[in-house]
Write a protein that holds these residues in place. Structure first.
Motif, PDB file in Angstrom:
ATOM      1  N   VAL A   1       0.703  -1.307   0.053  1.00  8.02           N
ATOM      2  CA  VAL A   1       0.110   0.025   0.128  1.00  8.02           C
ATOM      3  C   VAL A   1       0.768   1.370  -0.015  1.00  8.02           C
ATOM      4  CG1 VAL A   1      -1.956   1.402   1.229  1.00  8.02           C
ATOM      5  CG2 VAL A   1      -1.916  -1.147   1.072  1.00  8.02           C
ATOM      6  N   VAL A   2       1.097   2.150  -1.152  1.00  8.16           N
ATOM      7  CA  VAL A   2       1.648   3.045  -1.329  1.00  8.16           C
ATOM      8  C   VAL A   2       1.267   4.455  -0.855  1.00  8.16           C
ATOM      9  CG1 VAL A   2       3.290   1.960  -3.101  1.00  8.16           C
ATOM     10  CG2 VAL A   2       1.268   3.393  -3.880  1.00  8.16           C
ATOM     11  N   GLY A   3       0.110   4.313  -0.748  1.00  6.09           N
ATOM     12  CA  GLY A   3      -0.667   5.897  -0.072  1.00  6.09           C
ATOM     13  C   GLY A   3      -2.215   5.455  -0.183  1.00  6.09           C
ATOM     14  N   GLU A   4      -2.601   6.684   0.615  1.00  7.90           N
ATOM     15  CA  GLU A   4      -3.986   6.670   0.765  1.00  7.90           C
ATOM     16  C   GLU A   4      -4.482   8.152   0.336  1.00  7.90           C
ATOM     17  OE1 GLU A   4      -5.226   5.660   4.773  1.00  7.90           O
ATOM     18  OE2 GLU A   4      -3.939   4.013   4.974  1.00  7.90           O
ATOM     19  N   ALA A   5      -5.774   8.252   0.145  1.00 10.37           N
ATOM     20  CA  ALA A   5      -6.534   9.628  -0.311  1.00 10.37           C
ATOM     21  C   ALA A   5      -7.807   9.656   0.169  1.00 10.37           C
ATOM     22  CB  ALA A   5      -6.374   9.704  -1.755  1.00 10.37           C
ATOM     23  N   GLY A   6      -8.275  10.877   0.677  1.00  6.35           N
ATOM     24  CA  GLY A   6      -9.739  10.906   1.108  1.00  6.35           C
ATOM     25  C   GLY A   6     -10.791  11.395   0.317  1.00  6.35           C
ATOM     26  N   ASP A   7     -10.337  12.029  -0.806  1.00  6.55           N
ATOM     27  CA  ASP A   7     -11.076  12.432  -1.993  1.00  6.55           C
ATOM     28  C   ASP A   7     -10.612  12.514  -3.407  1.00  6.55           C
ATOM     29  OD1 ASP A   7      -9.623  15.004  -2.489  1.00  6.55           O
ATOM     30  OD2 ASP A   7     -10.320  15.588  -0.522  1.00  6.55           O
ATOM     31  N   GLY A   8     -11.384  12.850  -4.399  1.00  2.00           N
ATOM     32  CA  GLY A   8     -11.067  12.504  -5.558  1.00  2.00           C
ATOM     33  C   GLY A   8      -9.788  13.468  -5.929  1.00  2.00           C
ATOM     34  N   ALA A   9      -9.703  14.540  -5.659  1.00  2.00           N
ATOM     35  CA  ALA A   9      -8.531  15.362  -6.010  1.00  2.00           C
ATOM     36  C   ALA A   9      -7.552  14.964  -5.577  1.00  2.00           C
ATOM     37  CB  ALA A   9      -9.090  16.844  -5.529  1.00  2.00           C
ATOM     38  N   ASP A  10      -7.451  14.504  -4.396  1.00  2.00           N
ATOM     39  CA  ASP A  10      -6.276  14.049  -3.821  1.00  2.00           C
ATOM     40  C   ASP A  10      -5.644  12.778  -4.242  1.00  2.00           C
ATOM     41  OD1 ASP A  10      -5.972  15.992  -2.171  1.00  2.00           O
ATOM     42  OD2 ASP A  10      -6.719  15.180  -0.047  1.00  2.00           O
ATOM     43  N   ALA A  11      -6.818  11.862  -4.807  1.00  2.00           N
ATOM     44  CA  ALA A  11      -6.519  10.788  -5.542  1.00  2.00           C
ATOM     45  C   ALA A  11      -5.599  10.846  -6.613  1.00  2.00           C
ATOM     46  CB  ALA A  11      -8.018  10.179  -5.466  1.00  2.00           C
ATOM     47  N   VAL A  12      -6.103  11.885  -7.446  1.00  2.00           N
ATOM     48  CA  VAL A  12      -5.551  12.020  -8.823  1.00  2.00           C
ATOM     49  C   VAL A  12      -4.066  12.520  -8.553  1.00  2.00           C
ATOM     50  CG1 VAL A  12      -5.664  13.767 -10.931  1.00  2.00           C
ATOM     51  CG2 VAL A  12      -7.754  12.672  -9.892  1.00  2.00           C
TER      52      VAL A  12
END
Length: 221
Positions: free
Chosen positions: A29-40
């Motif tokens: 697991v290289v990372g996590e994001a809590g919304d779409g913008a952070d995911a991109v």
């Protein structure tokens, strides 16, 4: 080692998925994001192999995030949803997602799903894929897209026949038996279809087959 980015606006889900996948010997697991913008942003920065994507999030939802990730990276997107006919799922599949799983999936199935998608396969069972797409194209106002139909001209007769069978939910083995060829030949046909039509995987091929008018709802190949 498969690199996975987990995207969900609920901390509990992210932590749970991270714990399950992080325990696998071949998954990181290289990372996590809590919304779409952070995911991109994270997908561009971290270059994951698979993005585990929630669709219902505040701000930029998972559908838009999927579209941007698929357009700018080579990551495969696996959609997380609570319901198998979630409205968001249709948009996510059309945006480039390689399949979807329900959030109550068993831990062993979650790891398997990530591996399947990372290998370039679509995760949805053929019958489920077909049901989703048929429901989508039956909706009022949805018709054949002429520009997509024109792209069918790039396919050979055998490739068009193969695409019809893929859209009908046939497995490679069933297509091979129907066309009296080897499974390796079927895989070659499917690969050429995806390349010629600039599609990411079989899920996108099924969507294309219906939206181009090659296959109509209710037909059976």
């Amino acid at each position: 080692m498969l690199r996975v980015l987990i995207v969900d606006d609920q901390d509990l889900f992210r932590a749970g998925f991270a714990m399950i996948l992080g325990a696998q010997p071949d998954i990181e697991v290289v990372g996590e994001a809590g919304d779409g913008a952070d995911a991109v942003a994270a997908a561009v920065e971290l270059a994951p192999d698979v993005v585990l994507m929630d669709v219902q999030m505040p701000g930029m939802d998972g559908v838009e995030a999927t579209a941007q990730i698929c357009a700018t990276t080579s990551a495969k997107v696996l959609i997380l949803t609570m319901f198998d006919l979630d409205e968001y799922v249709y948009g996510a599949l059309r945006a480039g997602a390689s399949g979807f799983i329900l959030k109550d999936i068993r831990r062993d199935e979650l790891a398997h799903a990530v591996r399947v998608v990372a290998a370039g396969e679509s995760l949805l069972a053929p019958a489920v894929t077909r049901r989703l797409v048929e429901d989508l194209v039956r909706r009022p106002g949805h018709g054949v897209a002429p520009r997509l139909a024109a792209r069918l001209e790039a396919l050979t007769e055998r490739e068009s026949e193969t695409l019809r069978l893929v859209a009908a939910g046939r497995s490679n083995a069933e297509i091979a038996a129907r066309l009296v060829v080897s499974e390796h030949t079927v895989k070659t046909h499917v690969s050429r279809i995806l390349t010629k039509l600039d599609l990411r995987d079989r899920v996108q091929a099924v969507v294309f087959a219906y939206e181009s008018g090659l296959v109509v709802p209710g037909s059976d190949a």
